[in-house]
Design an enzyme around this catalytic site. Structure first.
Site, short mmCIF file in Angstrom:
data_model
loop_
_atom_site.label_atom_id
_atom_site.label_comp_id
_atom_site.label_asym_id
_atom_site.label_seq_id
_atom_site.Cartn_x
_atom_site.Cartn_y
_atom_site.Cartn_z
N TYR A 1 0.81 -1.22 0.00
CA TYR A 1 0.00 0.00 0.00
C TYR A 1 0.85 1.27 0.00
O TYR A 1 0.38 2.34 -0.38
CB TYR A 1 -0.95 0.03 1.21
CG TYR A 1 -2.03 -1.03 1.18
CD1 TYR A 1 -2.09 -1.96 0.15
CD2 TYR A 1 -2.99 -1.11 2.17
CE1 TYR A 1 -3.06 -2.94 0.12
CE2 TYR A 1 -3.97 -2.09 2.15
CZ TYR A 1 -4.00 -3.00 1.12
OH TYR A 1 -4.97 -3.97 1.09
N LYS B 1 4.08 -15.34 2.53
CA LYS B 1 4.10 -16.13 1.29
C LYS B 1 5.58 -16.39 0.99
O LYS B 1 6.11 -16.03 -0.08
CB LYS B 1 3.38 -15.33 0.18
CG LYS B 1 3.11 -16.09 -1.09
CD LYS B 1 2.05 -17.17 -0.94
CE LYS B 1 1.90 -17.91 -2.26
NZ LYS B 1 1.15 -19.16 -2.14
N ASP C 1 -2.34 -18.30 1.58
CA ASP C 1 -3.43 -19.04 0.91
C ASP C 1 -3.95 -20.15 1.82
O ASP C 1 -5.17 -20.35 1.96
CB ASP C 1 -2.99 -19.57 -0.46
CG ASP C 1 -1.57 -20.12 -0.46
OD1 ASP C 1 -0.87 -19.98 0.55
OD2 ASP C 1 -1.17 -20.72 -1.47
N ASP D 1 -5.35 -7.14 5.67
CA ASP D 1 -6.57 -6.48 5.21
C ASP D 1 -7.57 -7.56 4.77
O ASP D 1 -8.74 -7.56 5.17
CB ASP D 1 -6.20 -5.56 4.03
CG ASP D 1 -7.32 -4.60 3.68
OD1 ASP D 1 -8.36 -4.63 4.34
OD2 ASP D 1 -7.13 -3.82 2.72
N ASP E 1 -10.92 -9.32 7.19
CA ASP E 1 -12.30 -9.22 6.67
C ASP E 1 -12.91 -10.62 6.53
O ASP E 1 -14.07 -10.84 6.85
CB ASP E 1 -12.32 -8.53 5.30
CG ASP E 1 -12.66 -7.05 5.43
OD1 ASP E 1 -12.42 -6.48 6.51
OD2 ASP E 1 -13.15 -6.47 4.44
#
Ligand code: NAD
Length: 369
Positions: free
Chosen positions: A141, A189, A221, A245, A249
């Protein structure tokens, strides 16, 4: 103890839910002799109307001069045609940046009284209590360079972390795990990304200072799948900005309603506390807003800024008891629950207030014996 809190209630349902949270904090103060000083300041659409800016200088000054900031929500349909940097949401982004918090904390809790509200089966969610610690100032970001070259059709973002950025957020996660069930799941990852390899190596290094904590690593994942299959296996989940993020959620479905979710952003100059939901213009002014996310946010403020753990727990217990007695705001109502009673924002706030008073009275009576 004296705690100075800047209240930025904002727009839509922001003032409605914040009022209930402040009421709860006032009752904690009254019952326990703490002193909160509340300073109300405008932010978002209301600040644009009054001062022509979504984050007036006076609001920012007050926020920086306080021990904590409690935010409701910002945003409204009438501002949607403004350019992004003039909209109410820009005020919140500027505030977050100025306060400088790098660790975003988001609990995902399966409340037994709300087990039918989650799309997951109750036997899967029962007992789940996860705390996400998401790094908030680094990663994709914010990484440079970033660009979108429309001529060539190429766009670029950069995932970048420094060792120090990982160390400081990892410490927050390990320290919080020490007060919980003593497990950190670090999500990355590392099979593909060098940034994740740095992340993993650094987390391992930090973990050596916390021998009482069990550390496990998951690829993002796999984590997305395990969160839905076996949410009970998680305690603290530590991860970088983008992964956090998305995963926080996803894990919110364990709780079952956006109106129930609190958050805190800590580690900067001043901690920022805000419910996860937005300004919900579709229900603003109708009394349908669920104030429990804001009330649970106030509990996080007591825990992480005021260090009043017992009072934070008392608020959380009060919320659970009110729910288990069948009281629901409209967002929590289910047609298959005959014993539920639908209540307004104010009524829900008052119910939590009453149960909280009972809990604190009982605690004080036990101390007096
Ligand atoms: P939203 O969270 O405001 O609402 C989404 C849905 O959830 C709506 O149907 C709403 O009625 C419901 N809802 C949200 N909070 C609730 C609560 N406490 N009780 C009961 N129901 C609740 O998201 P949105 O509709 O995408 O955005 C509305 C405005 O809020 C936009 O302007 C957006 O930019 C802004 N927003 C602000 C924040 C923030 O201030 N932190 C976060 C998200 C969205």
């Amino acid at each position: 103890m004296r705690i100075k809190v800047t209240i930025v209630a904002g727009d839509g349902i922001g003032p409605e839910v914040t009022q209930e949270a402040v009421h709860i904090l006032e009752s904690v103060a009254q019952l326990n002799g703490h002193k909160f000083q509340f300073i109300e300041m405008p932010i978002g659409g209301v600040a644009i109307r009054q001062h022509g800016s979504p984050l007036p200088a006076a609001t920012l000054d007050a926020a920086l001069d306080s021990d904590a900031v409690l935010l409701g929500a910002v945003g409204g349909n009438e501002f949607n045609s403004l350019p992004p940097d003039k909209r109410p949401e820009a005020g919140l982004l500027q505030l977050r940046q100025a306060l400088g918090g790098f660790a975003n904390l988001r609990p995902s809790i399966a409340y037994s009284a709300l087990s039918d509200n989650s799309p997951l089966r109750p036997e899967v969610t029962a007992g789940a209590d996860i705390l996400f610690v998401r790094e908030l100032l680094g990663g994709l970001y914010f990484g440079e360079p970033r660009s979108w070259d429309r001529k060539t059709g190429v766009a670029l973002n950069t995932m970048r972390y420094t060792r120090d950025e990982v160390v400081r957020v990892a410490r927050v996660a390990f320290e919080l795990a020490q007060k919980r069930r003593k497990k950190v799941t670090s999500v990355d990852k590392a099979n593909v990304l060098e940034v994740s390899q740095l992340w993993r190596a650094t987390v391992v290094e930090v973990a050596a200072q916390y021998p009482d904590i069990t550390l496990e690593h998951q690829y993002v994942d796999a984590c997305a799948m395990h969160l839905m299959n076996t949410p009970r296996n998680f305690d603290v989940v530590l991860t970088e900005n983008l992964f956090g993020d998305i995963l926080s959620d996803e894990a919110a479905v364990i709780t079952g309603s956006l109106g129930m979710l609190p958050s805190a952003t800590i580690g900067g100059k001043v901690n920022l506390y805000e419910p996860v939901h937005g300004s919900a213009p579709d229900i603003a002014g109708t009394g349908k807003a669920n104030p429990l996310g804001a009330i649970l946010t106030a509990a996080m403020m007591l825990r992480h800024t005021a260090e009043l753990e017992q009072d934070a727990q008392a608020i959380e217990s009060a919320v659970q008891r009110v729910l288990s007695r069948g009281y629901r705001t409209a967002d929590l109502a289910r047609t298959n629950q005959p014993n539920q009673q639908i209540v307004t924002t104010r009524e829900m706030g008052r119910l939590v207030f009453e149960v909280l008073n009972e809990i604190i009275d009982r605690r004080q009576a036990m101390h007096a014996v």
